[in-house]
Scaffold this active site. Structure first.
Site, PDB file in Angstrom:
ATOM      1  N   ASN A  39      35.887  32.716  42.542  1.00 61.77           N
ATOM      2  CA  ASN A  39      37.497  32.374  42.414  1.00 61.77           C
ATOM      3  C   ASN A  39      38.318  33.717  43.397  1.00 61.77           C
ATOM      4  O   ASN A  39      38.204  34.941  42.852  1.00 61.77           O
ATOM      5  CB  ASN A  39      38.669  32.702  41.249  1.00 61.77           C
ATOM      6  CG  ASN A  39      39.245  32.951  41.040  1.00 61.77           C
ATOM      7  OD1 ASN A  39      40.087  32.354  41.400  1.00 61.77           O
ATOM      8  ND2 ASN A  39      40.558  33.025  39.927  1.00 61.77           N
ATOM      9  N   LYS A  78      41.664  34.223  43.816  1.00 63.15           N
ATOM     10  CA  LYS A  78      42.935  34.660  44.098  1.00 63.15           C
ATOM     11  C   LYS A  78      43.349  34.448  45.080  1.00 63.15           C
ATOM     12  O   LYS A  78      43.340  34.067  45.565  1.00 63.15           O
ATOM     13  CB  LYS A  78      42.864  36.478  43.082  1.00 63.15           C
ATOM     14  CG  LYS A  78      41.874  35.770  41.721  1.00 63.15           C
ATOM     15  CD  LYS A  78      41.841  37.207  41.197  1.00 63.15           C
ATOM     16  CE  LYS A  78      40.583  37.759  39.904  1.00 63.15           C
ATOM     17  NZ  LYS A  78      41.099  37.993  39.052  1.00 63.15           N
ATOM     18  N   HIS A 125      43.843  29.457  34.581  1.00 63.93           N
ATOM     19  CA  HIS A 125      43.432  31.077  34.701  1.00 63.93           C
ATOM     20  C   HIS A 125      44.829  31.331  33.607  1.00 63.93           C
ATOM     21  O   HIS A 125      45.837  31.239  33.842  1.00 63.93           O
ATOM     22  CB  HIS A 125      43.198  30.950  35.966  1.00 63.93           C
ATOM     23  CG  HIS A 125      42.490  32.233  36.239  1.00 63.93           C
ATOM     24  ND1 HIS A 125      42.917  33.626  35.967  1.00 63.93           N
ATOM     25  CD2 HIS A 125      41.257  32.591  36.392  1.00 63.93           C
ATOM     26  CE1 HIS A 125      41.929  33.930  36.257  1.00 63.93           C
ATOM     27  NE2 HIS A 125      40.895  33.858  36.298  1.00 63.93           N
ATOM     28  N   GLU A 150      45.443  34.274  34.773  1.00 57.23           N
ATOM     29  CA  GLU A 150      47.212  35.192  36.007  1.00 57.23           C
ATOM     30  C   GLU A 150      47.864  33.828  35.168  1.00 57.23           C
ATOM     31  O   GLU A 150      49.153  34.451  35.873  1.00 57.23           O
ATOM     32  CB  GLU A 150      45.645  34.892  37.191  1.00 57.23           C
ATOM     33  CG  GLU A 150      45.247  36.725  36.384  1.00 57.23           C
ATOM     34  CD  GLU A 150      44.546  37.365  37.420  1.00 57.23           C
ATOM     35  OE1 GLU A 150      44.734  35.979  38.834  1.00 57.23           O
ATOM     36  OE2 GLU A 150      43.646  37.755  37.443  1.00 57.23           O
ATOM     37  N   GLU A 197      36.741  32.410  29.724  1.00 53.39           N
ATOM     38  CA  GLU A 197      37.539  33.905  30.197  1.00 53.39           C
ATOM     39  C   GLU A 197      38.448  34.777  29.289  1.00 53.39           C
ATOM     40  O   GLU A 197      39.290  34.740  29.305  1.00 53.39           O
ATOM     41  CB  GLU A 197      38.109  33.900  31.384  1.00 53.39           C
ATOM     42  CG  GLU A 197      36.969  32.693  32.488  1.00 53.39           C
ATOM     43  CD  GLU A 197      37.757  33.316  33.730  1.00 53.39           C
ATOM     44  OE1 GLU A 197      37.026  33.514  34.470  1.00 53.39           O
ATOM     45  OE2 GLU A 197      38.855  33.518  34.334  1.00 53.39           O
ATOM     46  N   GLY A 239      38.532  41.328  35.703  1.00 57.78           N
ATOM     47  CA  GLY A 239      39.571  42.465  36.588  1.00 57.78           C
ATOM     48  C   GLY A 239      39.494  43.847  36.026  1.00 57.78           C
ATOM     49  O   GLY A 239      39.698  44.732  36.323  1.00 57.78           O
ATOM     50  N   SER A 261      34.476  40.258  34.830  1.00 52.09           N
ATOM     51  CA  SER A 261      33.470  40.923  35.524  1.00 52.09           C
ATOM     52  C   SER A 261      31.966  41.067  35.402  1.00 52.09           C
ATOM     53  O   SER A 261      31.326  41.827  34.898  1.00 52.09           O
ATOM     54  CB  SER A 261      33.887  42.415  34.373  1.00 52.09           C
ATOM     55  OG  SER A 261      34.927  43.029  34.896  1.00 52.09           O
TER      56      SER A 261
HETATM   57  C1  PEP Z   1      38.204  35.361  37.500  1.00 53.78           C
HETATM   58  O1  PEP Z   1      39.520  35.638  37.777  1.00 53.78           O
HETATM   59  O2  PEP Z   1      38.337  34.267  36.625  1.00 53.78           O
HETATM   60  C2  PEP Z   1      37.361  36.614  37.202  1.00 53.78           C
HETATM   61  C3  PEP Z   1      36.861  36.525  35.794  1.00 53.78           C
HETATM   62  O3  PEP Z   1      37.802  38.016  37.444  1.00 53.78           O
HETATM   63  P1  PEP Z   1      36.451  39.427  37.729  1.00 53.78           P
HETATM   64  O4  PEP Z   1      35.560  38.529  37.893  1.00 53.78           O
HETATM   65  O5  PEP Z   1      37.054  40.203  38.926  1.00 53.78           O
HETATM   66  O6  PEP Z   1      36.217  39.919  36.752  1.00 53.78           O
END
Ligand code: PEP
Length: 254
Positions: free
Chosen positions: A9, A11, A96, A98, A168, A174, A214
């Site tokens: 992803n 973003k 997601h 976000e 997630e 992040g 992460s």
């Molecule tokens: C994401 O944006 O779905 C995500 C898991 O980000 P990160 O791997 O940076 O934690």
């Protein structure tokens, strides 16, 4: 057998030239990686150029969101699922955290987006996950179950068979703070049991459930060792070709 999926992803990162430069470096690094499906979700404006450049390869393109309404119609700023297909996308990330946090995405809008995406022939990667305060208050499962139920309850079994779920935990996105493989496994098993309750055992056993939060080259092996983890949704570590390829090629180090 559930074929793993490793999805990136991106973003709101990478212009079209940057995305194509990534593709140039990345493609040869994963050309022999047939053990999993490989997906990248760039910004909308780069979908077409990336899909063209990746045609015939083992890497496919996703959108990061799609409209709830199948359209066409007067929905300024929206991009429909069939337009994503038209641009060469095959997958779409829906719900997601976000988008839930900053853009008012709700379980209901997630449900409508899933139906439109399935209707247009896209493969939706549906994100669920609890916030830190939910986990601290021991209501992580309740929150995730509510997201799953609200998002998927109007689907038929055939529609549900096209869904990929991404667990997630919001506190792991992040932040560099990954869920331990055991914590992730526990929630993945719970999600699988809820899918079984909603759609029956076949859907429970065949749905791919990805972990996101992460994921890095040095923790993917332990995560993929868990029986109910079928892949990863990778943010930060998917932006650089070498680290994303090392995640995809986790089997070589397992
Ligand atoms: C994401 O944006 O779905 C995500 C898991 O980000 P990160 O791997 O940076 O934690």
């Amino acid at each position: 057998m559930r074929r793993p999926i490793i999805a990136g992803n991106w973003k709101m990162y990478k212009t079209i030239p940057e995305a194509l430069e990534f593709v140039r470096i990345f493609k040869p690094l994963v050309v022999a990686s047939t053990h999993c499906e490989i997906v990248i979700a760039p910004v909308f404006t780069a979908i077409k150029s990336m899909a063209d450049r990746l045609e015939g390869s083992n890497v496919e393109v996703a959108a990061q969101d799609s409209a709830a309404d199948p359209g066409p119609g007067a929905f300024t700023g929206e991009v429909s699922a069939s337009m994503i297909r038209d641009a060469g996308g095959r997958w779409v990330i829906i719900g997601h955290s976000e988008r839930r946090q900053y853009y008012g995405e709700t379980d209901e809008s997630v449900g409508a987006k899933i139906r439109s995406a399935v209707g247009a022939g896209l493969l939706p990667i549906v994100c669920v996950g609890e916030r830190l305060e939910d986990r601290d208050a021991t209501r992580a499962e309740t929150v995730v179950e509510a997201q799953l139920t609200a998002g998927m309850r109007n689907l038929t079994v055939t529609e549900a068979s096209r869904i990929i779920v991404a667990y997630e935990p919001v506190w792991a996105i992040g932040t560099g703070r990954t869920a331990t493989p055991e914590t992730a496994q526990e929630m993945h098993a719970f999600i699988r049991s809820r899918l079984g309750a909603m759609f029956g055992d076949r859907i429970a056993q065949t749905t791919r459930i990805l972990y996101g939060g992460s994921v890095k080259p040095d923790n993917i092996v332990a995560l993929m060792d868990q029986v109910d983890i079928d892949g990863g949704l990778v943010g930060g570590a998917s932006l650089e070709a070498d680290s994303f390829a090392r995640i995809i090629n986790y089997k070589e180090r397992g």
